[in-house]
Design an enzyme around this catalytic site. Structure first.
Site, PDB file in Angstrom:
ATOM      1  N   SER A 221       0.832  -1.208   0.000  1.00 48.16           N
ATOM      2  CA  SER A 221       0.000   0.000   0.000  1.00 48.16           C
ATOM      3  C   SER A 221       0.861   1.251   0.000  1.00 48.16           C
ATOM      4  CB  SER A 221      -0.944  -0.007   1.214  1.00 48.16           C
ATOM      5  OG  SER A 221      -0.229   0.187   2.427  1.00 48.16           O
ATOM      6  N   ARG A 225       0.553   3.432  -3.493  1.00 45.55           N
ATOM      7  CA  ARG A 225      -0.173   4.694  -3.316  1.00 45.55           C
ATOM      8  C   ARG A 225       0.681   5.865  -3.782  1.00 45.55           C
ATOM      9  NH1 ARG A 225      -1.222   4.051   1.422  1.00 45.55           N
ATOM     10  NH2 ARG A 225      -3.456   3.645   1.468  1.00 45.55           N
ATOM     11  N   ASN A 229      -0.187   7.916  -7.473  1.00 44.05           N
ATOM     12  CA  ASN A 229      -0.547   9.337  -7.486  1.00 44.05           C
ATOM     13  C   ASN A 229       0.448  10.182  -8.272  1.00 44.05           C
ATOM     14  OD1 ASN A 229      -2.984  10.112  -5.579  1.00 44.05           O
ATOM     15  ND2 ASN A 229      -1.915   8.421  -4.587  1.00 44.05           N
TER      16      ASN A 229
END
Length: 285
Positions: A221, A225, A229
């Protein structure tokens, strides 16, 4: 129309390709010669920019420490103190163990990731075009064969390396504080338990599977993440750069919005690191 689509596609592909270095039978090779080199390929642009920005971080904070005064601080010192205080407050509120490493680690992660993300605001064609010019003039290379990605966090290898470092610390803290037996027990005796030894023996594989998935999901994660982004933001900058005359106005508008993403993703990575290490340092009951 087909030619225009191919041109746009090649433009995007060029900007999304890392500068590579690998070892072959003929010696060191670069870029296209590394197409079949397998796992042992170095993304030299990611390494150079991340190490360079890390050194800039060290230089900035060392300079602030050397110039700090006990009287009224200057603007530079005040800004650095605000950053340190922000990180320190979040560490005190979130980390429930006792470690001298967590606050410096959190500060390093926040500022380093922020600086790497900040490179996304540099006009997308500027430094790659300059690298192509240098490659052509100094080494006689085709500019289209010269690659440079200047945002390290748009390379999943970089974000995965950061997350792997956090994961190793999580395991280390768990074993140091809970002991090897406590760490193994946490993986095998939760979340399902029973006083019946036979039932507990049956539940252990289920617990191990669930807890291992939950443990491994944490670094995944973290890495995905941050990468997702910043990669998406870079893609939009590249698409803006491909439209020509309107590039700078649109680049400015998107950059203003993207500043929030740059700061937020650095802060989220730092906070999740603190939370995960706090969980690893807390004995389960």
């Amino acid at each position: 129309m087909a030619a225009e689509e191919v041109t746009l596609s090649s433009h995007i592909q060029h900007h999304l390709t890392n500068a590579k270095m690998c070892s072959t039978d003929a010696g060191l090779a670069f870029n296209k010669a590394c197409a079949d080199s397998g796992f042992w390929t170095w993304h030299i642009d990611t390494l150079a920019w991340s190490i360079g920005l890390g050194l800039i971080f060290l230089w900035i904070f060392r300079s602030a420490a050397k110039k700090s005064t006990t009287g009224v601080p200057g603007k530079f010192q005040c800004f650095i103190e605000m950053v340190v205080e922000l990180v320190g407050d979040n560490v005190r509120d979130t980390y429930h163990g006792n470690s001298k490493l967590i606050a410096p680690l959190a500060l390093t992660i926040f500022v380093w990731v922020f600086l790497m993300n900040l490179m996304d605001l540099v006009p997308v064609d500027f430094l790659p075009a300059f690298a192509g010019f240098v490659g052509e003039q100094a080494f006689g290379m085709d500019p289209h064969d010269v690659y440079m990605k200047i945002v390290p966090t748009t390379d999943v290898n970089m974000t995965a390396a950061l997350a792997l470092g956090v994961f190793i610390l999580m395991i280390g803290y768990s074993i140091r504080i809970k002991g090897l037996g406590g760490f193994i027990g946490e993986l095998t005796l939760h979340p399902f338990s029973s006083k019946n030894k036979l039932v507990m023996a049956i539940l252990i594989p289920c617990n191990l599977l669930l807890e291992t998935i939950a443990l491994v999901a944490k670094p995944f994660s973290l890495a995905l993440r941050l990468f997702g982004n910043l990669y998406a933001g870079e893609m939009i900058f590249i698409l803006i750069g491909a439209i020509g005359l309107m590039q700078l106005p649109l680049h400015f508008v998107w950059a203003v919005f993207h500043i929030m993403v740059i700061v937020l993703q650095a802060f989220v990575f730092m906070m999740l690191t603190i939370v995960y290490l706090s969980m690893a340092s807390t004995k389960s009951h």
